[in-house]
Scaffold this active site. Structure first.
Site, mmCIF file in Angstrom:
data_model
loop_
_atom_site.group_PDB
_atom_site.id
_atom_site.type_symbol
_atom_site.label_atom_id
_atom_site.label_comp_id
_atom_site.label_asym_id
_atom_site.label_seq_id
_atom_site.Cartn_x
_atom_site.Cartn_y
_atom_site.Cartn_z
ATOM 1 N N LYS A 16 0.886 -1.308 0.160
ATOM 2 C CA LYS A 16 -0.113 -0.144 0.144
ATOM 3 C C LYS A 16 0.648 1.333 0.022
ATOM 4 O O LYS A 16 0.667 2.153 -0.794
ATOM 5 C CB LYS A 16 -0.991 0.159 1.210
ATOM 6 C CG LYS A 16 -1.912 -1.130 1.112
ATOM 7 C CD LYS A 16 -2.801 -1.029 2.359
ATOM 8 C CE LYS A 16 -2.201 -0.951 3.728
ATOM 9 N NZ LYS A 16 -1.557 -2.280 4.325
ATOM 10 N N ARG A 91 -9.345 0.866 8.963
ATOM 11 C CA ARG A 91 -9.160 -0.438 9.330
ATOM 12 C C ARG A 91 -10.308 -1.003 10.226
ATOM 13 O O ARG A 91 -10.014 -2.417 10.488
ATOM 14 C CB ARG A 91 -7.734 -0.449 10.401
ATOM 15 C CG ARG A 91 -6.508 -0.544 9.428
ATOM 16 C CD ARG A 91 -5.385 -0.506 10.598
ATOM 17 N NE ARG A 91 -4.364 -1.238 10.189
ATOM 18 C CZ ARG A 91 -3.327 -0.791 9.302
ATOM 19 N NH1 ARG A 91 -3.338 0.541 9.036
ATOM 20 N NH2 ARG A 91 -2.127 -1.524 9.268
ATOM 21 N N ARG A 147 -0.596 -8.932 13.328
ATOM 22 C CA ARG A 147 -1.234 -8.053 12.510
ATOM 23 C C ARG A 147 -1.938 -8.733 11.191
ATOM 24 O O ARG A 147 -2.817 -8.045 10.785
ATOM 25 C CB ARG A 147 -0.220 -7.069 11.874
ATOM 26 C CG ARG A 147 0.210 -5.875 12.633
ATOM 27 C CD ARG A 147 1.653 -5.488 12.583
ATOM 28 N NE ARG A 147 2.226 -5.053 11.542
ATOM 29 C CZ ARG A 147 3.351 -5.108 10.836
ATOM 30 N NH1 ARG A 147 4.279 -5.590 11.602
ATOM 31 N NH2 ARG A 147 3.681 -4.498 9.466
HETATM 32 P P1 ADP Z 1 1.389 -2.317 8.242
HETATM 33 O O1 ADP Z 1 0.236 -1.956 7.050
HETATM 34 O O2 ADP Z 1 2.379 -2.971 7.599
HETATM 35 O O3 ADP Z 1 0.773 -3.084 9.417
HETATM 36 P P2 ADP Z 1 0.945 0.496 9.088
HETATM 37 O O4 ADP Z 1 2.258 1.337 9.003
HETATM 38 O O5 ADP Z 1 -0.116 0.823 8.117
HETATM 39 O O6 ADP Z 1 1.566 -0.810 8.710
HETATM 40 O O7 ADP Z 1 0.572 0.479 10.489
HETATM 41 C C1 ADP Z 1 1.316 0.199 11.537
HETATM 42 C C2 ADP Z 1 0.693 0.181 13.065
HETATM 43 O O8 ADP Z 1 -0.102 1.482 13.133
HETATM 44 C C3 ADP Z 1 -0.450 -1.035 12.890
HETATM 45 O O9 ADP Z 1 -0.242 -2.242 13.310
HETATM 46 C C4 ADP Z 1 -1.298 -0.160 13.930
HETATM 47 O O10 ADP Z 1 -1.002 -0.455 15.303
HETATM 48 C C5 ADP Z 1 -1.294 1.177 13.838
HETATM 49 N N1 ADP Z 1 -2.280 2.066 12.793
HETATM 50 C C6 ADP Z 1 -2.039 2.307 11.609
HETATM 51 N N2 ADP Z 1 -3.056 2.694 10.989
HETATM 52 C C7 ADP Z 1 -4.229 2.287 11.872
HETATM 53 C C8 ADP Z 1 -5.748 2.359 12.058
HETATM 54 N N3 ADP Z 1 -6.089 3.109 11.030
HETATM 55 N N4 ADP Z 1 -6.438 2.076 13.163
HETATM 56 C C9 ADP Z 1 -5.929 1.498 14.171
HETATM 57 N N5 ADP Z 1 -4.215 1.423 14.156
HETATM 58 C C10 ADP Z 1 -3.434 1.841 13.016
#
Ligand code: ADP
Length: 190
Positions: A16, A91, A147
Site C-alpha cells: 500500500k 481499518r 497484524r
Molecule cells: P502495516 O500495514 O504494515 O501493518 P502501517 O504502517 O499501516 O503498517 O500500521 C502500523 C501500525 O500502526 C498498525 O499495526 C497499528 O498499530 C497502527 N495503525 C495504523 N493505522 C491504523 C488505523 N487506521 N487504526 C488503528 N491502528 C492503526
C-alpha cells in the site's frame, strides 16, 4: 481522467505504502498514511504518540478515537482538497463509518477503493525482508502474525462495505512494483 479520491486496502506488506507514493507522484494528490503519522507521533513523543506506542509494538490496532482524530485532521487540510490517497485507514467498521460521515460533511465522495490481494506466505516474506532493511519495531514475527490476524478479523470485512458503495476494484498485488502500479492505473481510469 483518473479518480483522485482514493483508498488503498490490503493486508500488511501488500504494498500500500509503495503504491501510494507512486500515485502521489503521478496524480499530484496527497498520501494519508495513519501508520506514518502515528510513527511520527511516537517519535515526537506527542500525546497521540503516547497513546499509540504500545499498541503499535504489539501489532494491535490503536484505538478508533485516536486514529479517527488523526485522519480527520489531515483530511481537513486544504491540500487534501485536490485529491488524496488513504493508506492504512480505515481499518475497522467504526473508522469506515467515521470516514463516510466526514466525507459527506466535506461534500466529497470516495471515488475508488483498490483492494490489493497477496497470499499470506508472500506477505510474511516481504515483511521479514523489510524488517532487515528498515528495522521497524513491529516487523518481528510475533507482531507480524498478530497484524495479519487483526487484518483478517477487522479490516478485511470492509471490502464488502466498499463493494456495496460501488467503488471497489479488487486487484492482485503480486509481481513487480511496476506491474501492480499498472493494474492500479487501469482500475482508476475505468
Ligand atoms: P502495516 O500495514 O504494515 O501493518 P502501517 O504502517 O499501516 O503498517 O500500521 C502500523 C501500525 O500502526 C498498525 O499495526 C497499528 O498499530 C497502527 N495503525 C495504523 N493505522 C491504523 C488505523 N487506521 N487504526 C488503528 N491502528 C492503526
Amino acid at each position: 481522467m483518473s479518480a483522485r479520491r482514493l483508498l488503498l486496502l490490503g493486508p500488511p506488506g501488500a504494498g500500500k505504502g509503495t503504491q501510494a507514493e507512486r500515485l502521489v507522484a503521478q496524480l499530484g494528490i496527497v498520501q494519508i498514511s495513519t501508520g506514518d503519522m502515528l510513527r511520527a507521533a511516537v517519535k515526537g513523543g506527542t500525546q497521540v504518540g503516547l497513546e499509540a506506542k504500545a499498541c503499535m509494538e504489539r501489532g494491535d490496532l490503536v484505538p478508533d478515537a485516536v486514529v479517527i482524530g488523526v485522519a480527520e485532521e489531515r483530511l481537513r487540510q486544504p491540500d487534501a482538497a485536490k485529491g488524496f490517497i488513504l493508506d492504512g485507514f480505515p481499518r475497522t467498521a467504526a473508522q469506515a463509518a467515521a470516514l463516510d460521515a466526514l466525507l459527506a460533511r466535506l461534500g466529497v465522495r470516495l471515488e475508488r477503493c483498490v483492494a490489493l490481494q497477496v497470499d499470506e506466505d508472500e506477505l510474511v516474506k516481504r515483511l521479514l525482508r523489510r524488517a532487515e532493511i528498515e528495522g521497524r519495531s513491529d516487523d518481528n514475527e510475533t507482531a507480524i502474525r498478530n497484524r495479519m490476524r487483526v487484518y483478517r478479523e477487522q479490516t478485511q470485512p470492509l471490502i464488502d462495505h466498499y463493494r456495496k458503495l460501488g467503488v471497489l476494484a479488487e486487484l492482485k498485488g503480486d509481481g513487480s512494483v511496476e506491474e501492480v502500479g499498472a493494474r492500479i492505473q487501469g482500475a482508476l481510469a475505468s
